[in-house]
Design a protein around this motif. Structure first.
Motif, PDB file in Angstrom:
ATOM      1  N   SER A 251       0.806  -1.208   0.000  1.00  0.00           N
ATOM      2  CA  SER A 251       0.000   0.000   0.000  1.00  0.00           C
ATOM      3  C   SER A 251       0.849   1.272   0.000  1.00  0.00           C
ATOM      4  O   SER A 251       2.042   1.243   0.312  1.00  0.00           O
ATOM      5  CB  SER A 251      -0.947  -0.002   1.202  1.00  0.00           C
ATOM      6  N   SER A 252       0.206   2.380  -0.393  1.00  0.00           N
ATOM      7  CA  SER A 252       0.816   3.715  -0.380  1.00  0.00           C
ATOM      8  C   SER A 252       2.096   3.764  -1.206  1.00  0.00           C
ATOM      9  O   SER A 252       3.150   4.181  -0.740  1.00  0.00           O
ATOM     10  CB  SER A 252       1.088   4.159   1.066  1.00  0.00           C
ATOM     11  N   ASN A 253       1.980   3.332  -2.443  1.00  0.00           N
ATOM     12  CA  ASN A 253       3.084   3.398  -3.395  1.00  0.00           C
ATOM     13  C   ASN A 253       2.571   4.004  -4.695  1.00  0.00           C
ATOM     14  O   ASN A 253       1.549   4.695  -4.698  1.00  0.00           O
ATOM     15  CB  ASN A 253       3.675   2.001  -3.605  1.00  0.00           C
ATOM     16  N   SER A 254       3.282   3.764  -5.783  1.00  0.00           N
ATOM     17  CA  SER A 254       2.864   4.293  -7.083  1.00  0.00           C
ATOM     18  C   SER A 254       2.669   3.169  -8.082  1.00  0.00           C
ATOM     19  O   SER A 254       3.029   3.288  -9.256  1.00  0.00           O
ATOM     20  CB  SER A 254       3.920   5.294  -7.606  1.00  0.00           C
ATOM     21  N   ASN A 277      -2.758   3.407  -4.290  1.00  0.00           N
ATOM     22  CA  ASN A 277      -1.860   3.275  -5.426  1.00  0.00           C
ATOM     23  C   ASN A 277      -2.555   3.865  -6.641  1.00  0.00           C
ATOM     24  O   ASN A 277      -3.509   4.638  -6.497  1.00  0.00           O
ATOM     25  CB  ASN A 277      -1.495   1.797  -5.639  1.00  0.00           C
ATOM     26  N   ASN A 278      -2.108   3.506  -7.810  1.00  0.00           N
ATOM     27  CA  ASN A 278      -2.760   3.937  -9.052  1.00  0.00           C
ATOM     28  C   ASN A 278      -3.214   2.720  -9.860  1.00  0.00           C
ATOM     29  O   ASN A 278      -3.144   2.718 -11.087  1.00  0.00           O
ATOM     30  CB  ASN A 278      -1.811   4.807  -9.886  1.00  0.00           C
ATOM     31  N   ILE A 300      -8.877   3.434  -2.626  1.00  0.00           N
ATOM     32  CA  ILE A 300      -8.119   4.583  -3.123  1.00  0.00           C
ATOM     33  C   ILE A 300      -7.222   4.169  -4.294  1.00  0.00           C
ATOM     34  O   ILE A 300      -6.000   4.287  -4.263  1.00  0.00           O
ATOM     35  CB  ILE A 300      -7.304   5.265  -2.001  1.00  0.00           C
ATOM     36  N   ASN A 301      -7.859   3.670  -5.329  1.00  0.00           N
ATOM     37  CA  ASN A 301      -7.204   3.333  -6.589  1.00  0.00           C
ATOM     38  C   ASN A 301      -8.114   3.775  -7.736  1.00  0.00           C
ATOM     39  O   ASN A 301      -8.980   4.644  -7.530  1.00  0.00           O
ATOM     40  CB  ASN A 301      -6.913   1.825  -6.650  1.00  0.00           C
ATOM     41  N   LYS A 302      -7.926   3.208  -8.896  1.00  0.00           N
ATOM     42  CA  LYS A 302      -8.776   3.530 -10.049  1.00  0.00           C
ATOM     43  C   LYS A 302      -9.379   2.254 -10.631  1.00  0.00           C
ATOM     44  O   LYS A 302      -9.571   2.126 -11.842  1.00  0.00           O
ATOM     45  CB  LYS A 302      -7.948   4.261 -11.113  1.00  0.00           C
ATOM     46  N   ILE A 303      -9.671   1.311  -9.770  1.00  0.00           N
ATOM     47  CA  ILE A 303     -10.178   0.010 -10.195  1.00  0.00           C
ATOM     48  C   ILE A 303     -11.626   0.166 -10.656  1.00  0.00           C
ATOM     49  O   ILE A 303     -12.433   0.855 -10.020  1.00  0.00           O
ATOM     50  CB  ILE A 303     -10.078  -1.009  -9.040  1.00  0.00           C
TER      51      ILE A 303
END
Length: 359
Positions: A251-254, A277-278, A300-303
């Motif tokens: 978690s909490s990476n790019s 993440n993204n 908190i992603n773009k899934i």
């Protein structure tokens, strides 16, 4: 009753014998030579705590073998009271040739990495966490005992790179480096630690880096934590080959791209944290899902896409966090009926029938 007394008395005798042996397996005091060494260490360390607690008849935090050799020193203070130690570690500590366990965590020990410990040739357990160490981890850190199974340098102020020599401890099972000021890189040579079960690299400011493919050799790994480690790129597909994983936290990476479908089949995986993440694309579960999941956090992603029906088969699932994504469709009704589920968080505005499914 008399016929049963014999076996009963024999069992009682055997129990008392074992209890007596275990109580004498370790001495309560050092041999004469070890006592003299402890007094020298006390003098060299010149730490107020040791000056006030160690004496010729009392050695708090020190354990002895049956022959009076020092085998364990634990001077750790994880409570809210003041730290015990505030002076650098003296070289004379390694005159204790049978010292195997050294825990100096939760103190205020200052200075650079204590290379004096290179001479502690019997060490198998070393915990220096929660201190005030600064500077780099030396490039020859592998001069520490090759018997090490546990190395914890977390919560200090180490900076620079994690040196490649960290991968030269053949017996190491736990490597804990989180919460430092590392701002260089961590080496692919960590993948040479074939017995490693626990790896923590979290909460450091490494230069952007992909998870090294060499980590795929860590087939005994059970707990991998790389939170806020500045890892980039896609989640490696080879992670699914680490079949012993119980906890995976990236978690909490790019991280970008789709969650590899193989992640959902890691047979022993219980806790999966991929939040902040993204990551994008739908969650694809190709075939069956491992049924041991207890926590899934992909928030908190773009899934996008739908929430997998397979999540409704996870009878041990207690926490499912899906919020701040782009899911569509309904939450499978089976998720709302999971017996262990205690916390379900989802993007309510973007889903149809959420209240019905979650009830």
């Amino acid at each position: 009753m008399a016929a049963k007394a014999g076996p009963y008395l024999f069992s009682l005798f055997l129990f008392l014998l074992i209890l007596s042996f275990s109580s004498t397996a370790r001495s309560q005091s050092p041999s004469t030579n070890e006592r003299l060494l402890l007094l020298r260490i006390q003098q060299d360390w010149a730490d107020p705590y040791l000056d006030s607690t160690w004496n010729t008849s009392s050695w708090p935090g020190v354990d002895f073998s049956a022959d009076g050799s020092v085998v364990n020193i634990t001077l750790s203070n994880p409570s809210d009271s003041d730290p015990m130690l505030s002076r650098p570690i003296p070289a004379s500590l390694c005159l204790l040739r049978n010292l195997t366990h050294l825990d100096l965590s939760y103190n205020n020990i200052p200075g650079e990495f204590p290379v004096a410990l290179y001479n502690c040739s019997s060490l198998s357990y070393l915990d220096l966490s929660q201190n005030l160490f600064v500077g780099v981890v030396p490039t020859d850190v592998d001069r520490l005992s090759p018997l090490l199974t546990h190395l914890d340098l977390s919560s200090n102020n180490f900076s620079g790179d994690v040196p490649p020599s960290i991968g030269r401890f053949p017996a190491l099972r736990s490597l804990i480096l989180n919460s430092n000021l590392f701002n260089g890189s961590f080496p692919k040579e960590i993948g040479n630690l074939s017995n490693l079960e626990t790896l923590y690299l979290s909460y450091n400011s490494f230069a952007p880096i992909r998870v090294p493919a060499d980590f795929g050799n860590l087939t005994k790994l059970r707990d991998l934590r790389m939170v806020s480690t500045n890892i980039v790129g896609e989640i490696p597909t080879w992670l699914s080959n680490l079949t012993g994983l119980v906890l995976l936290d990236l978690s909490s990476n790019s991280l970008t791209g789709q969650i590899p479908s193989g992640i959902w089949r890691i047979p022993k995986l219980e806790q999966l944290y991929l939040f902040y993440n993204n990551l994008s694309g739908p969650i694809v579960i190709d075939g069956s899902i491992a049924l041991g999941f207890q926590v899934i956090d992909v928030s908190i992603n773009k899934i996008n896409g739908s929430i997998p029906e397979e999540f409704g088969n996870l009878q041990n699932l207690s926490d499912l966090f899906l919020y701040y994504n782009q899911f569509s469709g309904e939450i499978p009704a089976s998720i709302g009926r999971l017996p262990s589920l205690r916390d379900l968080r989802y993007p309510a505005k973007s889903l149809k029938g959420c209240a019905t499914a979650a009830s």
